[in-house]
Design a protein around this motif. Structure first.
Motif, PDB file in Angstrom:
ATOM      1  N   GLY A  95       2.311   4.599   0.596  1.00  6.85           N
ATOM      2  CA  GLY A  95       1.801   6.254   1.354  1.00  6.85           C
ATOM      3  C   GLY A  95       0.951   5.633   3.016  1.00  6.85           C
ATOM      4  N   ALA A  96       1.262   4.264   2.952  1.00  6.09           N
ATOM      5  CA  ALA A  96       0.787   3.459   4.398  1.00  6.09           C
ATOM      6  C   ALA A  96       1.415   4.072   5.628  1.00  6.09           C
ATOM      7  CB  ALA A  96       1.127   1.839   4.269  1.00  6.09           C
ATOM      8  N   ALA A  97       0.876   4.496   7.050  1.00  5.91           N
ATOM      9  CA  ALA A  97       1.153   5.434   7.865  1.00  5.91           C
ATOM     10  C   ALA A  97       2.240   3.844   8.684  1.00  5.91           C
ATOM     11  CB  ALA A  97       0.355   5.857   8.662  1.00  5.91           C
ATOM     12  N   ALA A  98       3.657   4.321   9.273  1.00  2.38           N
ATOM     13  CA  ALA A  98       3.727   3.244   9.693  1.00  2.38           C
ATOM     14  C   ALA A  98       3.681   3.612  11.572  1.00  2.38           C
ATOM     15  CB  ALA A  98       5.692   3.492   9.750  1.00  2.38           C
ATOM     16  N   GLY A  99       2.753   4.061  12.082  1.00  2.00           N
ATOM     17  CA  GLY A  99       2.749   4.782  13.203  1.00  2.00           C
ATOM     18  C   GLY A  99       4.295   4.624  13.889  1.00  2.00           C
ATOM     19  N   GLY A 118       8.153   3.776  12.917  1.00  3.21           N
ATOM     20  CA  GLY A 118       8.956   4.846  12.229  1.00  3.21           C
ATOM     21  C   GLY A 118       9.315   5.391  12.563  1.00  3.21           C
ATOM     22  N   LYS A 119       9.157   5.341  14.123  1.00  2.00           N
ATOM     23  CA  LYS A 119       9.438   6.765  14.571  1.00  2.00           C
ATOM     24  C   LYS A 119      11.263   6.990  15.206  1.00  2.00           C
ATOM     25  CE  LYS A 119       5.513   9.021  16.987  1.00  2.00           C
ATOM     26  NZ  LYS A 119       4.934   8.429  18.365  1.00  2.00           N
ATOM     27  N   ARG A 149       1.264  -1.225  -0.679  1.00  2.00           N
ATOM     28  CA  ARG A 149       0.319   0.056  -0.125  1.00  2.00           C
ATOM     29  C   ARG A 149       0.684   1.465   0.039  1.00  2.00           C
ATOM     30  NH1 ARG A 149      -4.967  -1.703  -1.339  1.00  2.00           N
ATOM     31  NH2 ARG A 149      -5.413  -3.564  -0.089  1.00  2.00           N
TER      32      ARG A 149
END
Length: 231
Positions: free
Chosen positions: A149-153, A156-157, A147
């Motif tokens: 552009g999926a967000a890594a929440g 990914g910080k 997907r």
């Protein structure tokens, strides 16, 4: 009362990790790591693998067999958040879940044929302990599984984090080159829990029949001892 659902292992993993410590935290992080999917006798069918070689990656669905426990908790402490911050269990990939089911995306290498255990699937980038039961195998399909552009929440910080690995001792004579690359890749990902940062502590992990001792100072990991495992 919750419905009881029974699963049967169709295969198990043969890997270089005889213990949990040191296993990559996610599949695909260390592509150099090789593993074999060995089917149980009932499922050793060439017909069941027909068409697999057209795919580059596979999903392995497996059982957290070394994390069996009674009950569950709604929150867990992800290691990469320092082990002190709690997140909802269903917002993490923690092994401590109501149902101990794991999901790994691995690169398909080949099918070994002709041996006593064949056909055997060879894969790269696995994050499974030796002997882990496999419940199912499915092809990775880019059109639906990737997907954009999926967000890594919160995962990914921390950004990309890798250590420089120094050999303080030579590799044992005859240690295969491909396993050297795999071990270096695993150590570069820093196997330690995020909350442990003692520069004088010596850690140990099992890999490919050897006990590997190392310490971490700053962003450098040094292998200080490597010998045949005695367990």
């Amino acid at each position: 009362m919750a419905n009881e659902i029974l699963f049967r292992a169709i295969a198990h993993i043969e890997s270089d990790f005889s213990e949990k410590f040191g296993i990559p935290r996610q599949s695909g992080l260390v592509e150099e790591v090789r593993a074999r999917v060995v089917f149980e006798p009932e499922y050793r069918s060439e017909a069941a693998l027909r068409g697999m070689e057209e795919f580059s990656h596979l999903w392995l669905i497996w059982h957290f067999s070394e994390n069996v426990r009674d009950g569950w908790t709604a929150t867990v402490r992800p290691p990469r958040l320092g082990g002190n911050q709690r997140m909802g269990v269903f917002a993490t990939r923690s092994p401590f879940r109501p149902n101990g089911i794991g999901l790994s995306c691995v690169r398909f290498l080949e099918v070994e044929r002709g041996g006593e255990k064949g056909p055997v699937i060879c894969v790269a980038g696995a994050d499974l302990m030796d002997g882990t039961p496999i419940l199912d195998i499915k092809p990775y399909i880019p059109l639906t599984d990737c997907r954009e552009g999926a967000a890594a929440g919160f995962s990914g910080k921390n950004g990309e984090y890798r250590l420089r690995v120094d050999m303080g001792v030579p590799f044992p004579q005859g240690f295969p080159e491909e396993k050297k690359r795999a071990l270096m890749g695993v150590l570069a990902e820093d196997p330690r829990p995020a909350y442990q940062d003692d520069p004088d502590r010596i850690y140990g992990m099992a890999f490919a029949g050897y006990e590997v001792k190392f310490r971490v100072r700053g962003k450098t990991l040094e292998i200080v001892k490597m010998e045949v495992a005695r367990w």
